[in-house]
Design an enzyme around this catalytic site. Structure first.
Site, PDB file in Angstrom:
ATOM      1  N   HIS A 129      -2.098  -2.678  -8.725  1.00 46.44           N
ATOM      2  CA  HIS A 129      -3.398  -2.087  -9.048  1.00 46.44           C
ATOM      3  C   HIS A 129      -3.422  -1.417 -10.420  1.00 46.44           C
ATOM      4  CE1 HIS A 129      -1.705   1.761  -7.335  1.00 46.44           C
ATOM      5  NE2 HIS A 129      -2.446   2.279  -8.298  1.00 46.44           N
ATOM      6  N   ASP A 159       1.238  -4.663  -3.391  1.00 48.85           N
ATOM      7  CA  ASP A 159       0.861  -3.819  -4.526  1.00 48.85           C
ATOM      8  C   ASP A 159       2.001  -3.700  -5.524  1.00 48.85           C
ATOM      9  OD1 ASP A 159      -0.840  -2.372  -6.105  1.00 48.85           O
ATOM     10  OD2 ASP A 159      -0.476  -0.457  -5.101  1.00 48.85           O
ATOM     11  N   SER A 237       1.290   6.146 -10.237  1.00 50.15           N
ATOM     12  CA  SER A 237       1.393   4.824  -9.626  1.00 50.15           C
ATOM     13  C   SER A 237       2.283   3.904 -10.457  1.00 50.15           C
ATOM     14  CB  SER A 237       0.008   4.191  -9.496  1.00 50.15           C
ATOM     15  OG  SER A 237      -0.773   4.879  -8.553  1.00 50.15           O
TER      16      SER A 237
END
Length: 400
Positions: A129, A159, A237
């Site tokens: 993402h 992911d 992230s």
């Protein structure tokens, strides 16, 4: 008189011989006794030495065990500290900026995140993402060097993504991957990344729980997820979750909005399983069954007249899927239970390859960890109240 002196001389000679023999035997006995005592003393000395050596070995083993326990994060370690681990890994963590082409204004930054150097060839691991839909990817190293990156491979279902920079080797410090399956709840971990663009920030916490799952595209689940209480914020992230050995045990990926201390990381075992295929082919092929299901609970079991609540009830079977080919049966009778409407009457999966299936994630975790497309698994199902084994050849999960 002369006759008497001869026997007397003979007895004197015999007496002398007996005395000599007695003295000799006494000497031999004393020598043997002394030698025996010396051997006993030597044996005692050897035993004492062996005992002392054994005691030292036990002490060393206890010391080694204490050190192993410390390094495993079970007790605080005076040697491997967060300061040392950060110092060893800070040059391996990068800032990633994703840009998109705008009609007016050219390339514009739309998101940022983190990543870590995987190898000396310039591969960097991050979250899907972070780089999804990017027209250009920019990598900023800790020393301020900026490099353009190309997208190598992505897996939306986990992911994960791999990008690559063409940078000199002195900028590339790969981080070692640890085994997330060795993690324990309560073990110390550290999250390193760029929250809110604040470069190379570290937060410290513990493993709160293992085996969580997160939503993935197409109503699939990311399984085996690590829950931590180390602070994870936007920008973290794709950054590494480190254990107290200085190994990557996860990729920081998400938080629950509005929560405090509830963050999640993709396990390093998933990274190890996928990264080679992502680099070589650009995508990862997940094994696929082709069903949707709901986990049994007392309400569903009551509606179906079941006496057990373990297993997952097959609601739908995808046309042409491995499940349909294997003969797995979907539900047939619509019901509404606890506000959910679905069909009951289908097969109930209670095991796979002898592993008990209490819920759907048990089955997914086992298959994701140990199987690949083309492998055959044996499901244990309950159909019409009767147990049945069904062989199924796994397919390739369709791309989202």
């Amino acid at each position: 008189m002369a006759g008497e002196s001869q026997p007397r001389s003979r007895w004197l000679y015999v007496s002398i011989v007996l005395i000599v023999i007695l003295i000799t035997q006494t000497g031999v006995f004393l020598y043997a006794l002394i030698d025996f005592q010396r051997e006993i003393e030597e044996l005692q000395t050897e035993q004492e030495s062996d005992f002392a050596s054994l005691t030292r070995s036990i002490d060393r083993l206890r010391s080694d065990l204490d050190q192993l326990q410390q390094l495993n994060g079970l007790v605080p370690s005076s040697g491997v500290t967060p300061v040392l681990i950060y110092d060893l890994s800070k040059d391996s963590v990068v800032l990633i900026t994703a840009k998109q082409q705008q009609t007016f204004g050219g390339l514009v930054p739309v998101s940022s995140g983190s990543g870590f150097v995987y190898d000396q060839e310039g591969h960097i691991v991050t979250n899907n993402h972070v780089v999804e839909d990017a027209d250009a990817i920019e990598v900023t190293f800790p020393d301020g060097t900026i490099a353009q990156a190309v997208l190598v491979g992505t897996d939306p279902y986990s992911d994960l993504a791999v990008i690559r920079v063409d940078s000199p080797s002195e900028l590339l410090y790969p981080l070692p991957l640890g085994r997330s399956s060795d993690l324990l709840v309560g073990e110390s971990v550290m999250a390193i990344g760029n929250p809110f663009g604040l470069s190379n920030s570290m937060s410290l916490g513990i493993v709160s729980q293992l085996g969580r799952d997160l939503d993935a595209p197409g109503n699939y689940k990311i399984v085996d997820v690590i829950q931590v209480d180390a602070a994870i914020n936007p920008g973290n992230s794709g950054g590494p979750l480190m254990n107290m050995h200085g190994e990557v045990v996860g990729v920081n990926t998400a938080i629950i909005q509005g929560s405090v201390g509830v963050g999640f990381a993709i396990p390093s075992d998933t990274v190890s399983r996928e990264v080679t295929q992502l680099i070589q082919t650009g995508r990862y092929l997940h094994p696929w069954i082709g069903i949707s299901s709901v986990d049994l609970d007392p309400d569903i079991a009551g509606a179906m007249g079941l006496s057990f609540t373990k297993g997952t009830l097959v609601v739908d079977v995808v046309a042409g899927s491995p499940a349909e080919v294997a003969g797995i049966k979907a539900g047939t009778r619509p019901v509404t239970i606890s506000g959910r409407t679905f069909r009951i009457g289908g097969d109930i999966i209670v095991g796979v390859d002898g592993i008990t299936v209490r819920k759907l994630t048990d089955m997914i975790v086992y298959i994701e960890r140990t199987k690949k497309p083309g492998d055959t698994v044996t499901f244990t199902i309950i159909r019409a109240s009767e147990p049945l084994n069904v062989d199924l050849t796994l397919g390739v999960r369709p791309q989202p």
